[in-house]
Design an enzyme around this catalytic site. Sequence first.
Site: not given
Ligand code: MV4
Length: 502
Positions: A118, A202, A237, A294
């Site tokens: 990443k 981030e 996630h 993918r």
């Molecule tokens: C983030 C975010 C907010 N701010 N990055 C990264 C992995 C992907 N599955 C979700 N991710 C996120 N990256 C920044 N800078 C919010 C998410 C995010 C998320 C984060 C925590 C818990 C649930 C989430 C669900 C979708 C997106």
Amino acid sequence: MNRIKKILVANRGEIAVRIIRTCKDLGIKTVAVFSETDRKSLHVRMADEAVSLAGLKSSETYLVIEKIIAAARLTGADAIHPGYGFLSENALFAEAATEAGITFIGPSADSIRKMGDKTTARKLLKGTKVPLAPGTEDSISDLSEAKRLASEIGYPVLIKASAGGGGKGMRIVHDPADFEKSMVSSQNEARNAFGDSRVYIEKYLENPRHIEFQILADQHGNTVHLFERECSIQRRHQKVIEEAPSSVLTPEMRQKMGEAAIEVAKISSYYGAGTVEFLVDKYLNFYFLEMNTRLQVEHPVTELITGLDLVREQIRIAEGELLGYEQKDLAIRGHAVECRVYAEDPSNNFLPDTGFVHLHRVPTGPGVRVDSGIVDGMEVSVHFDPMISKLVTWDSDRKGAISRMCRALEEYTLSGVQTTLPFCQFVMKHPVFQSGNFDTHFIQNYFKPEHIEIDDPELIKNLAVAGLNAIHWFIRENKTENSGSVVHDRQETVNLWKIRRK
Ligand code: MV4
């Protein structure tokens, strides 16, 4: 251009069935591979040939590069399709196939490697017009340096694993006092999950939406996007419901995000099908999240609004064909929604459920598609991912697609294991979902286990019939040469059941 004649599908379940179907459409022979518990599964039955991987768990079967390559050599497959998950984003696997003279249906090993890290992806995009979430350019391991950078970025911050996406190793930090312990636990989880403890930081974007763009690129520099998918209805996630297009993107945003997605593909000399994931904040600013190299689980919603078969496009690209169309030739037609069906119990914190599928009766009719690997009587085991089916609907607009989904969910019968079907009904009927005004916190904010309706009594009768079907199927599948009395046995079973019911 080298026409592919036989494809080994290095996967199982619904995606293996999905790939085999397109191969059949194209007159391409197929080879299935299977673990012991998958011996009688649908993808094995549908393939022209099947090779046992002689093991139970993924680590003994679908994840073993040498076994997959040996199966391809044994059967003379000239290509391998990895599907998603398993080895689909493993650069060593792509290289092993290529070294064996077998076409890997996917991007180059170099692209997989670049986008798999990443921080490399972020570095690649520095200085381009692709917006990144504010954060560190590189991985960071020194605690005090990391803490200094975090305060520069501004809390809340997100600590992420450099070696992998999907939320593993992720820690949200609101208070500087929690930073050090969060960073150490993130490094530990990253080491356990990916064998690589590097992390980066981030700015945490509050309440983002998760919107991703489908990319297709041939091996001659032609790259298009096939518009976006809204994937904000997620749980830990894990995407549960996806749709295309997103109900919040304006045409201008769609164009800007599409151009950014194409930029990501071009800068990494990408070819094949890929997905560029963005986060969209409440002000509708978008930020690059990661690129997946993918075919994604949720690809059917894109197929339904564009009319393309993405597996066919992958095969054509792997054969060296030109795309044959440009961005101006592509348009969104209608709206599609996908509900992932997991063998999990939504009334019990989505705990995975195992058992035997007794009755599987799928919905059909206008605008309904089911991608599943289910056969009556099959075992749903703990060895593999609990997603067993995908229900997808299309209509000319979002309201119609949701209405068809509600009807299809009512029609869908899958008994023997608990599933997320009732949960999907809850979401489809929820006013906030129907309004389109939701983000990645929807489930956390609006779902409670008591929202799940329990099974209706009618199902009990179906179960009995299903039980008979499963017994009949089992006997038929395992009957010895001289049995022949299957119907008779079944009659006795029915009598027995009738006596018991009184
Ligand atoms: C983030 C975010 C907010 N701010 N990055 C990264 C992995 C992907 N599955 C979700 N991710 C996120 N990256 C920044 N800078 C919010 C998410 C995010 C998320 C984060 C925590 C818990 C649930 C989430 C669900 C979708 C997106």
